[in-house]
Scaffold this motif. Structure first.
Motif, PDB file in Angstrom:
ATOM      1  N   PHE A  29       0.804  -1.217   0.000  1.00 16.22           N
ATOM      2  CA  PHE A  29       0.000   0.000   0.000  1.00 16.22           C
ATOM      3  C   PHE A  29       0.842   1.275   0.000  1.00 16.22           C
ATOM      4  O   PHE A  29       0.383   2.331  -0.435  1.00 16.22           O
ATOM      5  N   ALA A  30       2.084   1.184   0.458  1.00 16.43           N
ATOM      6  CA  ALA A  30       2.958   2.354   0.358  1.00 16.43           C
ATOM      7  C   ALA A  30       3.286   2.651  -1.102  1.00 16.43           C
ATOM      8  O   ALA A  30       3.399   3.817  -1.506  1.00 16.43           O
ATOM      9  N   HIS A  31       3.443   1.584  -1.885  1.00 15.58           N
ATOM     10  CA  HIS A  31       3.646   1.761  -3.322  1.00 15.58           C
ATOM     11  C   HIS A  31       2.454   2.511  -3.922  1.00 15.58           C
ATOM     12  O   HIS A  31       2.616   3.463  -4.695  1.00 15.58           O
ATOM     13  N   LYS A  32       1.270   2.043  -3.572  1.00 15.37           N
ATOM     14  CA  LYS A  32       0.056   2.672  -4.107  1.00 15.37           C
ATOM     15  C   LYS A  32      -0.019   4.130  -3.676  1.00 15.37           C
ATOM     16  O   LYS A  32      -0.344   5.027  -4.473  1.00 15.37           O
ATOM     17  N   ASN A  33       0.312   4.370  -2.414  1.00 18.57           N
ATOM     18  CA  ASN A  33       0.179   5.712  -1.860  1.00 18.57           C
ATOM     19  C   ASN A  33       1.099   6.714  -2.545  1.00 18.57           C
ATOM     20  O   ASN A  33       0.754   7.893  -2.692  1.00 18.57           O
ATOM     21  N   ALA A  34       2.287   6.238  -2.963  1.00 21.55           N
ATOM     22  CA  ALA A  34       3.230   7.121  -3.651  1.00 21.55           C
ATOM     23  C   ALA A  34       2.628   7.673  -4.935  1.00 21.55           C
ATOM     24  O   ALA A  34       2.938   8.795  -5.357  1.00 21.55           O
ATOM     25  N   VAL A  35       1.758   6.906  -5.551  1.00 18.03           N
ATOM     26  CA  VAL A  35       1.058   7.352  -6.759  1.00 18.03           C
ATOM     27  C   VAL A  35      -0.187   8.167  -6.389  1.00 18.03           C
ATOM     28  O   VAL A  35      -0.441   9.247  -6.929  1.00 18.03           O
TER      29      VAL A  35
END
Length: 433
Positions: free
Chosen positions: A416-422
């Motif tokens: 979810f950190a990956h998603k949040n970066a976007v």
């Protein structure tokens, strides 16, 4: 050489076994050498030079080769050899220069640009054997592409003779390809010096070059510790396949040219013609007696084989399964048959292309995968001295185009950190006027 006539395919794997030697204590010995060099530096290098190369430590007060030694070496190399080295360099440089890549930025979608940049490996070490044969040709094969790639530091190590000197042809070849940092260190201890560094020898990021079983084991050992190497490599080998159009004297000479490398080399001859097989046998027996290294060649031949097969297609199938370092196709239609070759280090086509030309001066590289590694490894090339870095840049429009895709994939992987970066960026774009 052992002779096999029309062996069944189920027997081929057994026939293809490389020579086996007892290396049970090898890794332990090599590990000890490496650890000693890592802790004792130059002192260990001088100790091992005395132990293995019979060089008095006082002759190696300076492990680095000085400018005066290089200049002296130039006077000891004949004009004919100098000219031969220069011609070889020109061909090798031309062939490797052509391998340069110009990768243009690519717009994979609107606002999304990707590209790749070739960057030289900054520090490389070249190991040059100098024991039973001073391989100055390997200086060219490694030094020229390192120079073209733009490696900032090129370190060369090679064993000294008992007088503490380096063969003049090695020093001359090094001077011609712009290598000035040369050290009188051989064997596994040289690999240790390049991997860990000593007071005299700088550590490097990648090590290149052939060597005996100790050198090979040392390279594989340091590779497990994070130092890159060119490839797994072992004793030299050649496979020659020939039809009735071939000259038996040529074939015997090609087989012997690899057999003289060492007792652990292997040569393989395939043919579909009984008469040729017998003629090559006779030529081998005749030619080997005229070689200065005939005892070494005879020992290698004892570990080698001739195989009579039923057709060219069977020979090609056998060769692809064996995956030779060097492959010579001595057929009347060699060019056409070469299209079926998928496993080999370097291929030599026709009756007038001996493997020797690739070893020295045709332009291709002679540092090649052995022991079947040609199934997965290439020989040394310009790429061997380069790392390739990818770049990308997205415009706001590009991120809006790609963002949903990345969010979906990241969430599916529960990152979810990956998603949040976007997501944060997309939200910011929504706020903009």
């Amino acid at each position: 050489m052992k002779i096999y006539r029309f062996p069944a395919k189920k027997e081929w794997t057994a026939l293809m076994q490389r020579p086996l030697f007892d290396f049970s204590n090898l890794e332990e010995k090599v590990a000890q050498i490496l650890q000693t060099v890592a802790t004792q530096g130059d002192t260990a290098l001088r100790h091992y030079a005395q132990l293995f190369d019979k060089v008095e430590p006082t002759l190696l007060n300076h492990l680095a080769v000085g400018e005066a030694e290089i200049e002296e070496a130039k006077t000891l190399v004949s004009p004919e050899l100098k000219q031969a080295i220069k011609e070889a360099i020109a061909n090798i440089r031309l062939f490797h220069q052509a391998q340069k890549e110009n990768f243009q930025p690519l717009e994979v979608a609107k606002g999304i640009h990707c590209w790749r940049k070739s960057v030289a490996i900054e520090k490389v070490g070249l190991y040059i054997p100098g024991g039973t044969a001073p391989l100055f040709s390997t200086v060219l094969m490694l030094g020229v592409p390192a120079q073209i790639a733009g490696c900032k530091q090129i370190i060369l190590t090679t064993p000294p003779n008992r007088e503490g000197k380096i063969h003049p042809a090695i020093l001359y070849a090094a001077s011609q390809v712009g290598i000035s940092q040369i050290f009188k260190v051989g064997g596994a201890q040289a690999i240790a010096a390049l991997a860990y560094g000593t007071e005299s020898v700088p550590a490097v990021y990648k090590i290149f070059g052939p060597g005996n079983q100790y050198v090979t084991a040392a390279k594989q050992y340091v590779a497990r510790q994070g130092v890159a190497i060119d490839m797994p490599a072992g004793p030299s080998e050649v496979l020659v396949m020939a039809d009735s159009s071939a000259d038996p004297a040529f074939i015997a000479a090609d087989l012997l040219s690899q057999a003289e490398h060492g007792i652990d080399s292997q040569v393989v001859f395939l043919t579909d013609t009984e008469l040729l097989l017998e003629s090559v046998q006779k030529e081998l027996a005749k030619q080997v007696e005229h070689l200065p290294r005939k005892e070494m060649a005879k020992a290698a031949l004892a570990n080698s084989l001739m195989v009579l097969l039923s057709s060219k297609s069977e020979m090609i199938e056998f060769s692809n399964q064996y995956a030779p370092e060097h492959l010579i196709i001595a057929f009347d239609d060699a060019q056409a048959q070469a299209e079926h070759i998928s496993e080999a280090g370097s291929v030599f086509l026709g009756h007038y292309t001996p493997e020797s030309v690739g070893d020295y001066a045709s332009g291709t590289n002679h540092t090649l995968p052995t022991n079947g590694f040609a199934r997965a490894y290439s020989g040394v090339s310009l790429d061997s001295f380069i790392k390739k870095i990818t770049f990308q840049t997205l415009t706001p429009q590009g991120l809006q185009h790609l963002g949903k895709t990345v969010e979906e994939m990241a969430e599916a992987e529960q990152l979810f950190a990956h998603k949040n970066a976007v997501s944060l960026r997309l939200a910011k774009l929504q706020e903009l006027p």
